[in-house]
Design a protein around this motif. Structure first.
Motif, PDB file in Angstrom:
ATOM      1  N   LYS A 101      52.784  33.723  74.954  1.00  0.00           N
ATOM      2  CA  LYS A 101      52.873  35.164  75.195  1.00  0.00           C
ATOM      3  C   LYS A 101      51.497  35.823  75.303  1.00  0.00           C
ATOM      4  CE  LYS A 101      57.295  35.430  72.785  1.00  0.00           C
ATOM      5  NZ  LYS A 101      58.046  35.988  71.636  1.00  0.00           N
ATOM      6  N   ILE A 102      50.445  35.164  74.723  1.00  0.00           N
ATOM      7  CA  ILE A 102      49.119  35.797  74.713  1.00  0.00           C
ATOM      8  C   ILE A 102      48.076  34.989  75.475  1.00  0.00           C
ATOM      9  CG2 ILE A 102      49.587  36.955  72.528  1.00  0.00           C
ATOM     10  CD1 ILE A 102      47.948  34.806  71.106  1.00  0.00           C
ATOM     11  N   GLU A 103      48.471  33.824  75.976  1.00  0.00           N
ATOM     12  CA  GLU A 103      47.505  32.933  76.621  1.00  0.00           C
ATOM     13  C   GLU A 103      46.816  33.615  77.797  1.00  0.00           C
ATOM     14  OE1 GLU A 103      47.324  28.492  78.704  1.00  0.00           O
ATOM     15  OE2 GLU A 103      49.262  29.454  78.282  1.00  0.00           O
ATOM     16  N   GLY A 104      47.553  34.296  78.620  1.00  0.00           N
ATOM     17  CA  GLY A 104      46.969  34.940  79.789  1.00  0.00           C
ATOM     18  C   GLY A 104      45.947  35.987  79.411  1.00  0.00           C
ATOM     19  N   ALA A 105      46.251  36.776  78.372  1.00  0.00           N
ATOM     20  CA  ALA A 105      45.303  37.807  77.934  1.00  0.00           C
ATOM     21  C   ALA A 105      44.042  37.181  77.363  1.00  0.00           C
ATOM     22  CB  ALA A 105      45.976  38.707  76.903  1.00  0.00           C
ATOM     23  N   ILE A 106      44.191  36.021  76.638  1.00  0.00           N
ATOM     24  CA  ILE A 106      43.018  35.346  76.076  1.00  0.00           C
ATOM     25  C   ILE A 106      42.081  34.896  77.192  1.00  0.00           C
ATOM     26  CG2 ILE A 106      42.286  33.233  74.897  1.00  0.00           C
ATOM     27  CD1 ILE A 106      44.692  33.549  73.048  1.00  0.00           C
ATOM     28  N   ARG A 107      42.629  34.317  78.226  1.00  0.00           N
ATOM     29  CA  ARG A 107      41.807  33.812  79.325  1.00  0.00           C
ATOM     30  C   ARG A 107      41.071  34.962  80.017  1.00  0.00           C
ATOM     31  NH1 ARG A 107      42.658  28.593  80.042  1.00  0.00           N
ATOM     32  NH2 ARG A 107      44.636  27.668  79.356  1.00  0.00           N
ATOM     33  N   GLN A 108      41.747  36.123  80.148  1.00  0.00           N
ATOM     34  CA  GLN A 108      41.095  37.267  80.781  1.00  0.00           C
ATOM     35  C   GLN A 108      39.978  37.821  79.901  1.00  0.00           C
ATOM     36  OE1 GLN A 108      45.029  39.215  81.727  1.00  0.00           O
ATOM     37  NE2 GLN A 108      43.893  39.797  83.577  1.00  0.00           N
ATOM     38  N   ALA A 109      40.202  37.805  78.558  1.00  0.00           N
ATOM     39  CA  ALA A 109      39.161  38.278  77.640  1.00  0.00           C
ATOM     40  C   ALA A 109      37.941  37.366  77.688  1.00  0.00           C
ATOM     41  CB  ALA A 109      39.719  38.356  76.227  1.00  0.00           C
ATOM     42  N   LEU A 110      38.160  36.039  77.770  1.00  0.00           N
ATOM     43  CA  LEU A 110      37.046  35.094  77.850  1.00  0.00           C
ATOM     44  C   LEU A 110      36.327  35.205  79.180  1.00  0.00           C
ATOM     45  CD1 LEU A 110      38.649  31.959  76.137  1.00  0.00           C
ATOM     46  CD2 LEU A 110      36.871  33.481  75.215  1.00  0.00           C
ATOM     47  N   ALA A 111      37.044  35.780  80.149  1.00  0.00           N
ATOM     48  CA  ALA A 111      36.402  36.001  81.454  1.00  0.00           C
ATOM     49  C   ALA A 111      35.638  37.318  81.476  1.00  0.00           C
ATOM     50  CB  ALA A 111      37.456  35.988  82.549  1.00  0.00           C
ATOM     51  N   GLY A 112      35.623  38.021  80.303  1.00  0.00           N
ATOM     52  CA  GLY A 112      34.845  39.240  80.208  1.00  0.00           C
ATOM     53  C   GLY A 112      35.639  40.527  80.402  1.00  0.00           C
ATOM     54  N   GLN A 113      36.953  40.448  80.416  1.00  0.00           N
ATOM     55  CA  GLN A 113      37.777  41.646  80.652  1.00  0.00           C
ATOM     56  C   GLN A 113      38.351  42.137  79.331  1.00  0.00           C
ATOM     57  OE1 GLN A 113      40.704  41.117  83.662  1.00  0.00           O
ATOM     58  NE2 GLN A 113      41.710  43.083  83.257  1.00  0.00           N
ATOM     59  N   ARG A 114      38.175  43.410  79.093  1.00  0.00           N
ATOM     60  CA  ARG A 114      38.732  43.998  77.865  1.00  0.00           C
ATOM     61  C   ARG A 114      40.248  44.145  78.038  1.00  0.00           C
ATOM     62  NH1 ARG A 114      36.013  48.768  74.310  1.00  0.00           N
ATOM     63  NH2 ARG A 114      37.603  48.830  72.651  1.00  0.00           N
ATOM     64  N   MET A 115      41.006  43.707  77.022  1.00  0.00           N
ATOM     65  CA  MET A 115      42.464  43.683  77.122  1.00  0.00           C
ATOM     66  C   MET A 115      43.095  44.524  76.011  1.00  0.00           C
ATOM     67  SD  MET A 115      42.942  41.791  79.721  1.00  0.00           S
ATOM     68  CE  MET A 115      44.722  41.623  79.586  1.00  0.00           C
ATOM     69  N   ARG A 116      44.178  45.220  76.397  1.00  0.00           N
ATOM     70  CA  ARG A 116      44.990  45.940  75.398  1.00  0.00           C
ATOM     71  C   ARG A 116      46.454  45.786  75.829  1.00  0.00           C
ATOM     72  NH1 ARG A 116      44.384  52.236  73.359  1.00  0.00           N
ATOM     73  NH2 ARG A 116      46.109  52.152  71.845  1.00  0.00           N
ATOM     74  N   ASP A 140      26.499  36.841  74.219  1.00  0.00           N
ATOM     75  CA  ASP A 140      25.350  36.522  73.344  1.00  0.00           C
ATOM     76  C   ASP A 140      24.047  37.042  73.966  1.00  0.00           C
ATOM     77  OD1 ASP A 140      24.656  34.792  75.366  1.00  0.00           O
ATOM     78  OD2 ASP A 140      25.252  32.974  74.291  1.00  0.00           O
ATOM     79  N   ALA A 141      22.916  36.737  73.250  1.00  0.00           N
ATOM     80  CA  ALA A 141      21.617  37.267  73.683  1.00  0.00           C
ATOM     81  C   ALA A 141      21.197  36.732  75.039  1.00  0.00           C
ATOM     82  CB  ALA A 141      20.549  36.930  72.635  1.00  0.00           C
ATOM     83  N   ASP A 142      21.715  35.582  75.368  1.00  0.00           N
ATOM     84  CA  ASP A 142      21.362  34.997  76.657  1.00  0.00           C
ATOM     85  C   ASP A 142      22.283  35.470  77.777  1.00  0.00           C
ATOM     86  OD1 ASP A 142      19.311  33.532  75.508  1.00  0.00           O
ATOM     87  OD2 ASP A 142      20.678  31.897  74.965  1.00  0.00           O
ATOM     88  N   GLY A 143      23.244  36.370  77.408  1.00  0.00           N
ATOM     89  CA  GLY A 143      24.132  36.899  78.433  1.00  0.00           C
ATOM     90  C   GLY A 143      25.349  36.040  78.719  1.00  0.00           C
ATOM     91  N   ASN A 144      25.530  35.058  77.856  1.00  0.00           N
ATOM     92  CA  ASN A 144      26.693  34.180  78.048  1.00  0.00           C
ATOM     93  C   ASN A 144      27.933  34.748  77.342  1.00  0.00           C
ATOM     94  OD1 ASN A 144      25.132  32.230  79.476  1.00  0.00           O
ATOM     95  ND2 ASN A 144      24.318  31.499  77.508  1.00  0.00           N
ATOM     96  N   GLN A 145      29.104  34.462  77.916  1.00  0.00           N
ATOM     97  CA  GLN A 145      30.366  34.916  77.323  1.00  0.00           C
ATOM     98  C   GLN A 145      30.691  33.979  76.164  1.00  0.00           C
ATOM     99  OE1 GLN A 145      31.802  37.722  78.662  1.00  0.00           O
ATOM    100  NE2 GLN A 145      32.891  37.725  76.704  1.00  0.00           N
ATOM    101  N   ALA A 146      30.413  34.475  74.937  1.00  0.00           N
ATOM    102  CA  ALA A 146      30.517  33.623  73.761  1.00  0.00           C
ATOM    103  C   ALA A 146      31.879  33.689  73.090  1.00  0.00           C
ATOM    104  CB  ALA A 146      29.430  34.001  72.757  1.00  0.00           C
ATOM    105  N   GLY A 147      32.723  34.572  73.493  1.00  0.00           N
ATOM    106  CA  GLY A 147      34.049  34.735  72.868  1.00  0.00           C
ATOM    107  C   GLY A 147      34.493  36.188  72.924  1.00  0.00           C
ATOM    108  N   PHE A 148      35.381  36.537  71.983  1.00  0.00           N
ATOM    109  CA  PHE A 148      35.838  37.944  71.944  1.00  0.00           C
ATOM    110  C   PHE A 148      36.344  38.275  70.549  1.00  0.00           C
ATOM    111  CE2 PHE A 148      39.462  35.397  73.219  1.00  0.00           C
ATOM    112  CZ  PHE A 148      40.495  35.859  72.405  1.00  0.00           C
ATOM    113  N   TYR A 149      36.263  39.548  70.227  1.00  0.00           N
ATOM    114  CA  TYR A 149      36.842  40.053  68.984  1.00  0.00           C
ATOM    115  C   TYR A 149      38.302  40.460  69.259  1.00  0.00           C
ATOM    116  CZ  TYR A 149      32.314  40.236  66.683  1.00  0.00           C
ATOM    117  OH  TYR A 149      31.116  39.893  66.118  1.00  0.00           O
TER     118      TYR A 149
END
Length: 673
Positions: A101-116, A140-149
């Motif tokens: 149910k949340i997999e799609g939103a997780i992938r979009q968040a890791l791609a840099g998209q804010r999800m609600r 992160d400091a190097d500009g890499n997508q390190a995860g999401f809160y």
């Protein structure tokens, strides 16, 4: 800057650093580092305290979808210590079904998209919950997508409340749509309908779309109702929003009308009238039932009034018949002694003619009194109607007769003379309604009346013959409709009518256990109709033949309390050759019969006498002589008490006043069996 320059600068810095003593370094940098470390630890403690006590789930998920941080709420929800959650993949912690149910939103968040978004999952204890989930990407400091809160809140109560509200609204809509009443909502500002339920549409015949386009005033039938509506609107816009109840006649789409009772409630916003909701009950059947009840009460009152007047008329007719008997008897005696050449002959015949008119009048009074039927026979009413109408039509050429007669009309047990009188009264009444001529339509029909049909007339349900007399006259004004069957009521001038025609017709039909009524519209004519009970017997065709004065020599006991009748009766009997003994009371008749019964061939017995009436006298005579022959005489009819006496063995009946010919015939019928 070239590579050589960079190397030179690095070498200089290295020499400077190595030139510093270890002690000077400790004194210069360690306190500063300790202070910074303490600050970091304090901030971390505060952050942990905050996150652990929030009623929301807070976590950090890295690019590999592993938990690097979770607050205490995760422990409570998944029933797993946080140490065992850290480092675990999301799918492992929440389970495959929840993860889908949340997999799609997780992938979009890791791609840099804010999800609600919102999701329904099953927690560790198996409890289904609704969550509001916010994913905030972290770089992160190097500009890499390190995860999401991830910030997750339990919104189950709100969602369930919303669901309950939706279900309640759906139930309310269903209830409103199919409630056993019409319901509609009206916008008071725009003066238009905004909602209507299924039942209100059924009441009026309009579709929902058609109803919502209606002007409310167009639904109101009567002008007074439109005035009431306008007054309502003025009152509402003046600020008076009290609940109201009102009754209106509503015009339906097909042109018919219904009566509705409205219960109205008003709603306001900021003190201004906003909308109105009304619940409408169709009370047409109730009002019709009330009207029918009122009509029944009126008819009952009319019946009681006519019965009271009938009793009075019956007594008058009885006394008048005795008076006519005296006049008729004397005229008959005088005519027996003279021939047609005598100077007084025509005057005596005139007296007989006037007596006959008096007899007709008393017959109407007795009909009004429902004094009974004189000579009942099973009759073909078609033949009776046709014969009487043809005779009437020959004298009223300006009236066009039309017939609509049932082919196989049921017979009825009636007194032909009385029903002819009823028909003649109805024909004459129609003629008066058409002074310039018109159409008179006489109809007959077989009808079966149910309980509802007979309720207004107080007659039993069953098979009836219906006879209708319809005219094209000026009709009956509603103001006099209830009076037309009243005795002595007439719309004709003084001296031109007795007012007994319709009253006697009413009495005669009621006495035949039938009913009579009228429908009429001013300017469109009237239809008088009556019902007579159908008979299962065959039609009595009767006998015809020439009549002649019959005489005899037998002995007759004449009993009557009226001295005038006794005197003239004795003279008539003696003129016919009979030997006559008279008695002025029932007891006197008993005394005489006890002495002379062997020599008395016939007793002519008056039915109505004081102290001992004809019924008791006859029973006493039967006790003395079971084979006694008796002829019952009365100003009343053969019905009622007279029928009872005849059923007990009395041999015949004669109606007062009678002519010498009728008397002679009846005596021979009884004596000769």
């Amino acid at each position: 800057m070239c590579k050589t320059e960079v190397l030179d600068k690095f070498q200089q810095a290295r020499e400077k650093f190595l030139g510093l003593s270890l002690e000077s370094t400790r004194k210069s940098y360690y306190p500063q580092l300790r202070q910074q470390l303490s600050t970091i630890q304090e901030n971390e403690k505060r952050l942990r305290l905050l996150t652990d006590n929030l009623p929301a789930r807070i976590s950090f998920i890295d690019a590999e979808q592993r938990y690097l941080f979770v607050n205490r709420e995760y422990e409570r929800v998944w029933k797993i210590p946080r140490e065992k959650i850290l480092g675990q993949r999301v799918e492992t912690v929440v389970g495959p079904e929840n993860y889908q149910k949340i997999e799609g939103a997780i992938r979009q968040a890791l791609a840099g998209q804010r999800m609600r978004f919102e999701a329904a999952i099953v927690e560790g204890d198996g409890r289904p919950v609704w969550l509001e989930i916010n994913y905030v990407p972290y770089t992160d400091a190097d500009g890499n997508q390190a995860g999401f809160y991830a910030l997750t809140q339990d919104i189950s109560e709100r969602k369930w409340a919303e669901e309950a509200l939706r279900e309640s609204e759906a139930k309310n809509r269903e209830l409103v749509q199919y409630a056993p009443a019409g319901i509609y909502e009206f916008d008071l500002q725009r003066r238009r309908f905004v909602s209507v339920n299924h039942v209100m549409c059924e009441y009026t015949g309009y579709t929902k779309e058609e109803f919502l386009q209606l002007d409310p005033r167009s639904l109101l039938v009567e002008e007074k109702d439109q005035h009431i509506y306008d007054a309502f609107m003025r009152e509402v816009h003046s600020g008076r929003l009290n609940p109201k109840t009102a009754e209106f006649a509503i015009r339906c789409k097909n042109g018919s009308q219904i009566i509705v009772l409205l219960n109205i409630r008003f709603f306001a916003e900021d003190g201004h009238p906003k909308r109105m909701m009304a619940v409408a009950h169709d009370i047409t059947a109730v009002r019709e039932a009330e009207t029918a009840k009122q009509n029944l009460e009126v008819k009952l009152q009319e019946t009681q009034k006519l019965e009271a007047l009938g009793t009075l008329a019956g007594g008058m007719a009885h006394d008048f018949n005795n008076l006519l008997m005296g006049i008729q008897g004397n005229a008959s005696l005088a005519l027996l002694d003279i021939d047609s050449s005598h100077p007084m002959y025509q005057r005596l015949k005139n007296i007989e003619s006037y007596v006959q008119r008096g007899v007709d009048l008393t017959r109407q009074l007795l009909g009004l009194a429902r004094g009974g039927k004189y000579e009942v026979k099973t009759t073909d009413l078609n033949a009776l109607v046709k014969a009487s109408a043809d005779m009437f039509g020959r004298t009223k050429k300006e009236i066009q007769l039309q017939y609509d007669l049932e082919d196989r009309l049921w017979p009825a047990d009636v007194d032909k003379g009385q029903i002819e009188q009823v028909l003649l009264n109805l024909y004459i009444n129609a003629w008066h309604a058409m002074p310039d001529g018109g159409n008179l339509v006489i109809s007959t029909a077989n009808v079966s009346l149910g309980e509802t049909d007979v309720a207004p007339y107080s007659i039993p349900a069953g098979r009836y013959v219906r006879v209708s007399v319809a005219d094209t006259g000026f009709g009956i004004d509603p103001s006099i409709r209830r009076k037309i069957f009243d005795p002595f009521f007439t719309t004709k001038g003084i001296g031109t009518g007795t007012g007994l025609g319709l009253a006697s017709a009413y009495g005669i039909i009621k006495n035949h256990q039938g009913a009579i009524d009228v429908t009429s519209k001013v300017g469109q004519g009237s239809v008088f109709f009556f019902y007579l009970p159908a008979s299962d017997k065959a039609v009595d065709r009767g006998r015809t033949g020439a009549e002649q004065l019959a005489t005899g020599s037998e002995s007759i006991l004449l009993v009557d309390d009226e001295s005038m009748v006794l005197e003239v009766g004795q003279q008539l009997l003696e003129a016919l050759g009979y030997q006559v003994t008279t008695a002025s009371s029932g007891q006197a008749a008993i005394d005489i019969y006890e002495q002379l019964n062997a020599s008395i061939d016939l007793v002519i017995l008056d039915m109505i006498m004081p102290q001992m009436g004809g019924s008791d006298t006859f029973d006493r005579l039967k006790t003395i002589n079971p084979d006694v022959k008796a002829l019952l005489s009365s100003g009343y009819s053969i019905d009622g008490q007279a029928t009872s006496i005849l059923n007990r063995g009395c041999n015949g009946f004669i109606q007062k006043p009678f002519t010498v010919n009728i008397l002679a015939k009846k005596i021979r019928e009884v004596l000769e069996g």
